[in-house]
Design a protein around this motif. Structure first.
Motif, PDB file in Angstrom:
ATOM      1  N   ARG A   1       0.845  -1.201   0.000  1.00 34.95           N
ATOM      2  CA  ARG A   1       0.000   0.000   0.000  1.00 34.95           C
ATOM      3  C   ARG A   1       0.884   1.257   0.000  1.00 34.95           C
ATOM      4  O   ARG A   1       0.602   2.235  -0.695  1.00 34.95           O
ATOM      5  CB  ARG A   1      -0.930  -0.001   1.212  1.00 34.95           C
ATOM      6  CG  ARG A   1      -1.947  -1.137   1.197  1.00 34.95           C
ATOM      7  CD  ARG A   1      -2.809  -1.119   2.437  1.00 34.95           C
ATOM      8  NE  ARG A   1      -3.995  -0.280   2.261  1.00 34.95           N
ATOM      9  CZ  ARG A   1      -4.859  -0.008   3.236  1.00 34.95           C
ATOM     10  NH1 ARG A   1      -4.650  -0.478   4.452  1.00 34.95           N
ATOM     11  NH2 ARG A   1      -5.913   0.750   3.008  1.00 34.95           N
TER      12      ARG A   1
ATOM     13  N   ALA B   1       2.321   1.756  -3.500  1.00 39.47           N
ATOM     14  CA  ALA B   1       1.371   2.392  -4.411  1.00 39.47           C
ATOM     15  C   ALA B   1       1.258   3.886  -4.126  1.00 39.47           C
ATOM     16  O   ALA B   1       1.161   4.700  -5.042  1.00 39.47           O
ATOM     17  CB  ALA B   1       0.000   1.725  -4.276  1.00 39.47           C
TER      18      ALA B   1
ATOM     19  N   CYS C   1      -2.724  -1.783  -5.625  1.00 44.96           N
ATOM     20  CA  CYS C   1      -1.790  -2.430  -4.704  1.00 44.96           C
ATOM     21  C   CYS C   1      -2.138  -3.889  -4.449  1.00 44.96           C
ATOM     22  O   CYS C   1      -1.359  -4.625  -3.828  1.00 44.96           O
ATOM     23  CB  CYS C   1      -1.765  -1.676  -3.373  1.00 44.96           C
ATOM     24  SG  CYS C   1      -3.385  -1.579  -2.569  1.00 44.96           S
TER      25      CYS C   1
END
Length: 301
Positions: free
Chosen positions: A149, A152, A198
């Motif tokens: 995450r 991304a 992600c």
């Protein structure tokens, strides 16, 4: 009440509070502050305001100074050096044949530390890599492993909706997201349709969740008996978005289905939709790729 300003060090990064001291700092000004990582260059995104003392993470540090042109130029130089450091580190990773993916490089403002962000499937022994980098850059080196995450967020891109990703444009923190949210919002439980770039659940599932939870507490389940302005009837359908229920009521000798706002019906017997038990949720699996996505979604924190 304590006077503070909100400072952000990266685009869409977390906002940290600092004391403005005696400086007339305005929103949009660049400031030099001291953090746990050292002296940093940041942007004031929240002007001077007063907040309660319990909202502050102690100790509250003061702004060192408002950034002048010399500071701004140095910040730009650091950004140029980061691009060079990224290329050098990539070469060294290949030399040492390390199974890691370099994502970003960051210089602290005072150049006392260079931070390399990377992703990897497991633990990586990068001790020799750190030695090489310390010899080249002649400063402290930190290699920080991040999750997908965060990757991304740093790289950015377009989300499944076609818009720039929320995490890289305005989200400061990652909110907790669960499969239950998708189910309660009547979304498809196909992993490819509720996952972001992600590979984790889309952050936007969290945006309207409180509204859905509120409506579900007042929305009678299918099969429940409710009282309407046309008499008692059985709920045969409902809509969270429209906040209506479809009720089968008697009209003379016939049974008809009418729509009613949930504010205009009263539950006599049965239950409200309320929350869903995650143990009863079944995801749709259409391919091997879906199986891999499901594993990531279930392990999402």
């Amino acid at each position: 009440m304590i006077k503070v300003i909100g400072v952000r060090f990266k685009k869409a990064g977390k906002i940290y509070y600092f004391s403005p001291a005696e400086f007339p700092i305005k929103k949009g000004d660049y400031v030099i502050v001291e953090t746990a990582r050292g002296v940093e260059f940041g942007e004031c995104v929240i002007g001077i305001k007063e907040i309660k003392e319990e909202e502050i993470v102690s100790p509250l540090k003061s702004v060192i100074r408002i950034a002048d042109q010399k500071d701004i130029n140095k910040h730009k130089e650091n950004k140029d050096k980061e691009k060079e450091a990224l290329d050098i580190c990539l070469e060294k990773i290949q030399e040492h044949k390390l199974n890691m993916k370099l994502i970003d490089v960051e210089y602290t403002f005072d150049n006392h530390k260079v931070i390399f962000y990377f992703t990897a499937d497991g633990r990586v022994d990068f001790r020799e890599l750190v030695k090489d980098l310390a010899t080249i850059f002649k400063t402290r080196i930190e290699l920080r492993q991040i999750g997908v995450r965060d990757e991304a967020k740093m790289i950015g891109g377009l989300g499944p909706c076609g818009r720039p990703m929320c995490c890289s444009t305005f989200l400061g923190d990652f909110a907790s997201v669960s499969i239950k949210m998708a189910k309660e919002q009547n979304l498809s439980l196909n992993p490819t349709k509720i996952s972001g770039i992600c590979g984790r659940l889309m952050c936007c599932l969290n945006y309207e969740q409180t509204t859905y939870e509120d409506i579900r507490k007042r929305l009678p389940k299918v099969g429940s008996i409710v009282k309407t302005e046309e008499g008692n009837g059985e709920v045969v359908g409902n809509s969270i978005v429209k906040e209506i229920v479809k009720v089968k009521v008697k009209r003379g000798d016939e049974e008809v289905v009418e729509e009613f706002k949930i504010t205009n019906v009263e539950l006599i017997s049965g239950k409200y939709e309320d929350t869903i038990d995650e143990n009863n949720i079944k995801l749709i699996v259409e391919s091997e790729e879906d199986k891999k996505l499901i594993k990531n979604l279930i392990n999402e924190k």
